[in-house]
Design a protein around this motif. Structure first.
Motif, short mmCIF file in Angstrom:
data_model
loop_
_atom_site.label_atom_id
_atom_site.label_comp_id
_atom_site.label_asym_id
_atom_site.label_seq_id
_atom_site.Cartn_x
_atom_site.Cartn_y
_atom_site.Cartn_z
N GLN A 127 0.83 -1.20 0.00
CA GLN A 127 0.00 0.00 0.00
C GLN A 127 0.87 1.26 0.00
OE1 GLN A 127 -2.57 -0.42 3.39
NE2 GLN A 127 -3.82 -2.03 2.45
N LEU A 128 1.93 1.24 0.80
CA LEU A 128 2.82 2.40 0.85
C LEU A 128 3.52 2.63 -0.49
CD1 LEU A 128 4.45 2.10 4.40
CD2 LEU A 128 2.56 3.55 3.68
N TYR A 129 3.89 1.54 -1.16
CA TYR A 129 4.49 1.68 -2.48
C TYR A 129 3.53 2.34 -3.45
CZ TYR A 129 9.06 -0.63 -2.33
OH TYR A 129 10.39 -0.93 -2.10
N GLN A 130 2.27 1.94 -3.39
CA GLN A 130 1.28 2.54 -4.29
C GLN A 130 1.06 4.02 -3.97
OE1 GLN A 130 -0.06 1.31 -7.04
NE2 GLN A 130 1.08 -0.59 -6.76
N TRP A 131 1.01 4.36 -2.69
CA TRP A 131 0.88 5.77 -2.31
C TRP A 131 2.11 6.55 -2.76
CZ3 TRP A 131 -3.42 8.05 -1.27
CH2 TRP A 131 -4.46 7.36 -0.64
N HIS A 132 3.28 5.93 -2.59
CA HIS A 132 4.53 6.59 -3.00
C HIS A 132 4.52 6.87 -4.50
CE1 HIS A 132 8.79 7.66 -2.45
NE2 HIS A 132 9.02 7.04 -3.60
N LYS A 133 4.08 5.90 -5.28
CA LYS A 133 4.04 6.09 -6.73
C LYS A 133 2.99 7.13 -7.12
CE LYS A 133 3.71 1.63 -7.80
NZ LYS A 133 3.65 0.43 -8.69
N SER A 134 1.85 7.13 -6.43
CA SER A 134 0.80 8.11 -6.75
C SER A 134 1.27 9.53 -6.47
CB SER A 134 -0.46 7.80 -5.95
OG SER A 134 -1.05 6.58 -6.35
#
Length: 207
Positions: free
Chosen positions: A46-53
């Motif tokens: 989830q953090l990776y997805q937030w980071h990419k967003s």
């Protein structure tokens, strides 16, 4: 006033500057948190997805910021700055623009070359397509290293930039920081003819 003038920055520049600055700080903190060895895998994803967003948002705003810089007037430097200081400030600003563009681009390259081929969901709204790069472990490792070093370099430049701004604000007591905060005191332009005429009328009245 949304556009810049010779005396200061408009609100367009100010809003973009501070929004990107906040995003950079958050992305650095998020990048540290998501790469910890003891993190839960589900939370890490989830953090990776937030980071990419947020990284994609920073990239989009940086492109807008550069375009805004190109079509706007560049305010004159503070009169108290030396020639060396103005050159250093211009150089730091150019490096910041380049790094805020390069860091999210290299992050995009990591996602594009990863053999896991995990889609980038932009805030769960749309899927960001991958760059046309070949997927391989070697390419992912390369771009991960480049992304990390550029991110560390950006964090270091931002720290020096912020330190210089605070130095000018608290020790030099000049307008460098206040100009980017949009809180400069209002300085109405004086009209020499009106002032002279008013002075003459006052003198005549005294006589």
């Amino acid at each position: 006033m949304w556009r810049n003038d010779k005396n200061g920055y408009g609100w367009g520049t100010i809003v973009l500057h501070w929004t990107i600055a906040i995003l950079i700080g958050g992305l650095v903190a998020l990048g540290y948190a998501m790469t910890r060895a003891d993190i839960d895998p589900e939370l890490q994803f989830q953090l990776y997805q937030w980071h990419k967003s947020f990284g994609m948002l920073a990239l989009a705003l940086t492109i807008i910021r550069i375009a805004w810089w190109l079509v706007n007037i560049n305010p004159s430097h503070i009169a108290t700055l030396s020639r060396m200081e103005t050159r250093a400030a211009s150089g730091v600003h150019a490096v910041l623009r380049g790094l805020t563009l390069a860091v999210p681009l290299t992050g995009w390259a990591i996602a594009s070359t990863s053999t896991l081929a995990i889609p980038t969901f932009f805030f769960n709204l749309i899927v960001i397509p991958h760059l046309p790069f070949e997927k391989s472990a070697a390419a992912e490792t390369f771009w991960t290293g480049v992304h990390g070093w550029l991110a560390y370099g950006l964090a270091g430049i931002v720290f020096l930039h912020a330190t210089a701004a605070l130095f000018h604000h608290f020790l030099r007591r000049d307008e460098v920081l206040r100009r980017m905060l949009g809180i400069l005191p209002h300085r109405p332009a004086s009209n020499p003819d009106t002032s002279t005429a008013g002075s003459k009328k006052w003198d005549a009245g005294q006589r």
